[in-house]
Design an enzyme around this catalytic site. Structure first.
Site, mmCIF file in Angstrom:
data_model
loop_
_atom_site.group_PDB
_atom_site.id
_atom_site.type_symbol
_atom_site.label_atom_id
_atom_site.label_comp_id
_atom_site.label_asym_id
_atom_site.label_seq_id
_atom_site.Cartn_x
_atom_site.Cartn_y
_atom_site.Cartn_z
ATOM 1 N N TYR A 157 -43.345 -56.919 -11.268
ATOM 2 C CA TYR A 157 -43.631 -55.481 -11.208
ATOM 3 C C TYR A 157 -43.832 -55.054 -9.759
ATOM 4 C CZ TYR A 157 -48.653 -56.319 -10.381
ATOM 5 O OH TYR A 157 -49.855 -56.698 -9.845
ATOM 6 N N CYS A 158 -43.737 -53.743 -9.534
ATOM 7 C CA CYS A 158 -43.981 -53.156 -8.223
ATOM 8 C C CYS A 158 -44.436 -51.710 -8.440
ATOM 9 C CB CYS A 158 -42.738 -53.234 -7.337
ATOM 10 S SG CYS A 158 -41.264 -52.471 -8.060
ATOM 11 N N THR A 159 -44.390 -50.889 -7.428
ATOM 12 C CA THR A 159 -44.932 -49.533 -7.533
ATOM 13 C C THR A 159 -44.108 -48.636 -8.454
ATOM 14 O OG1 THR A 159 -45.761 -49.735 -5.280
ATOM 15 C CG2 THR A 159 -45.711 -47.527 -6.229
ATOM 16 N N CYS A 214 -39.086 -54.712 -7.855
ATOM 17 C CA CYS A 214 -39.099 -55.729 -8.911
ATOM 18 C C CYS A 214 -37.750 -55.817 -9.625
ATOM 19 C CB CYS A 214 -40.232 -55.492 -9.907
ATOM 20 S SG CYS A 214 -40.289 -53.884 -10.694
ATOM 21 N N ILE A 217 -45.580 -49.499 -11.763
ATOM 22 C CA ILE A 217 -46.957 -49.140 -12.093
ATOM 23 C C ILE A 217 -47.080 -47.670 -12.470
ATOM 24 C CG2 ILE A 217 -49.302 -48.974 -11.143
ATOM 25 C CD1 ILE A 217 -48.392 -51.284 -9.206
#
Length: 346
Positions: A197-199, A204, A226
């Site tokens: 995952y990432c922002t 990702c 996120i």
């Protein structure tokens, strides 16, 4: 019409402060083949500038990466203009979670080699084979599986203020460093469920393709990152597995997801998750500072910078001559202050 802003930053910030309408902060990206990035960039600039859209957009032959602020009354027209491009039709728009509408004050659209700096030189690497998307509910369910490893593909200073429960940090300052590190860290777990995952999803998604390229079998990535996860979890009444604050690459420097404060002031050690840049223009270190230390050090990272900050502007300017222009980030994991050229990745 001009294809670049020609108004001073000071004037633009005054205009932003005087606005009486609401703005919406949005991020989106798309990996796609763009034959003429410069022509696309110029056309997009004209369309967005007309709507008073602010923000930062990177365009490359591999796609587009965008974080922008849109006047609320122009939102539908913005979406119509964006979706008029065939490769962007129906693209997901990530709406900011904790938004004051003041995230950006100017529109900048730049053509780059890649929309996220990855350091990948392997000509056989392809984004066509990437991990499976996970929606918020699916993410919660899969991360309950003991055979699942959750990997945070953000920089160390992003992870420090907020992350998913039990997520592994890949302790690095840049995405280009993280990719080979993630492969090495997880090389004994090629049959596990690897959830990245990432922002907002852009890092990702590429990381999931990179992991598959290196022989991992069950690779997933969180759709919309996120930001989308938080919005959907709240809409659907799901348990929020993310704790703390989500670092964002705009003037807000973070959006509150949950009330937990999981990091500390870099100066006094008090619980704090407020990022700031050192007020000394010759430093501009990105670090975490509580209100008490901000008052004590006048927003500076040290007494040395505080003393420089109080010098006459012309003296400060003379001191900065010949210094490399970059961004300093406080890397607590490496117990030092490390300079790096900042890649605005999301």
């Amino acid at each position: 019409m001009a294809l670049h802003n020609r108004i001073s930053a000071a004037e633009l910030k005054v205009k932003l402060a005087a606005e009486t309408f609401r703005r919406v902060t949005v991020s989106f990206y798309q990996y796609a083949k763009i034959e003429d990035p410069q022509a696309f960039r110029d056309d997009l600039y004209l369309k967005l500038d007309e709507l008073k859209v602010f923000g930062r957009i990177y365009v490359a032959s591999e796609g587009i990466n965008s974080q922008i602020s849109i006047p609320e009354h122009h939102f539908e027209e913005f979406r119509n203009r964006l979706y008029a491009y065939p490769f962007l039709t129906g693209i997901r728009l990530n709406i900011a979670v904790d938004d004051d509408g003041k995230s950006f004050w100017v529109l900048k659209i730049k053509v780059r080699e890649k929309i996220v700096a990855d350091g990948i030189q392997d000509p056989t690497f392809s984004m066509e084979n990437k991990g499976k998307y996970l929606k918020a509910k699916e993410f919660n369910e899969l991360t309950e599986d003991p055979n699942t490893i959750v990997v945070d593909m953000r920089n160390h200073y992003e992870y420090e203020v907020g992350h998913f429960q039990n997520a592994i940090e890949v302790p690095s300052d840049t995405f280009r460093e993280q990719l080979p590190m993630a492969v090495d860290m997880l090389k004994e777990n090629k049959d596990a469920n690897i959830v990245m995952y990432c922002t907002g999803g852009i890092r990702c998604e590429k990381a999931s393709a990179y992991m598959l390229h290196h022989g991992f079998k069950n690779v997933f990535h969180l759709e919309g990152g996120i930001i989308e996860y938080t919005n959907k979890a709240k809409e659907q009444g799901l348990a929020l597995k993310f704790k703390g604050k989500n670092f964002v690459f705009d003037d807000r420097l973070g959006e509150r997801i949950t009330d937990e404060i999981i990091s500390n002031c870099h100066q006094c050690g008090k619980p704090c998750d407020t990022h700031t840049n050192c007020k000394n223009d010759g430093c501009h270190l990105l670090f975490i500072q509580c209100e008490e230390c901000a008052a004590k050090y006048d927003g500076c990272c040290s007494e040395e910078c505080q003393s420089v900050y109080h010098l006459a502007p012309e003296v400060q300017q003379e001191m900065r001559k010949g210094t490399e222009k970059g961004v300093m980030v406080f890397n607590k994991a490496k117990e030092r202050l490390r300079p790096r050229i900042n890649e605005k990745e999301e």
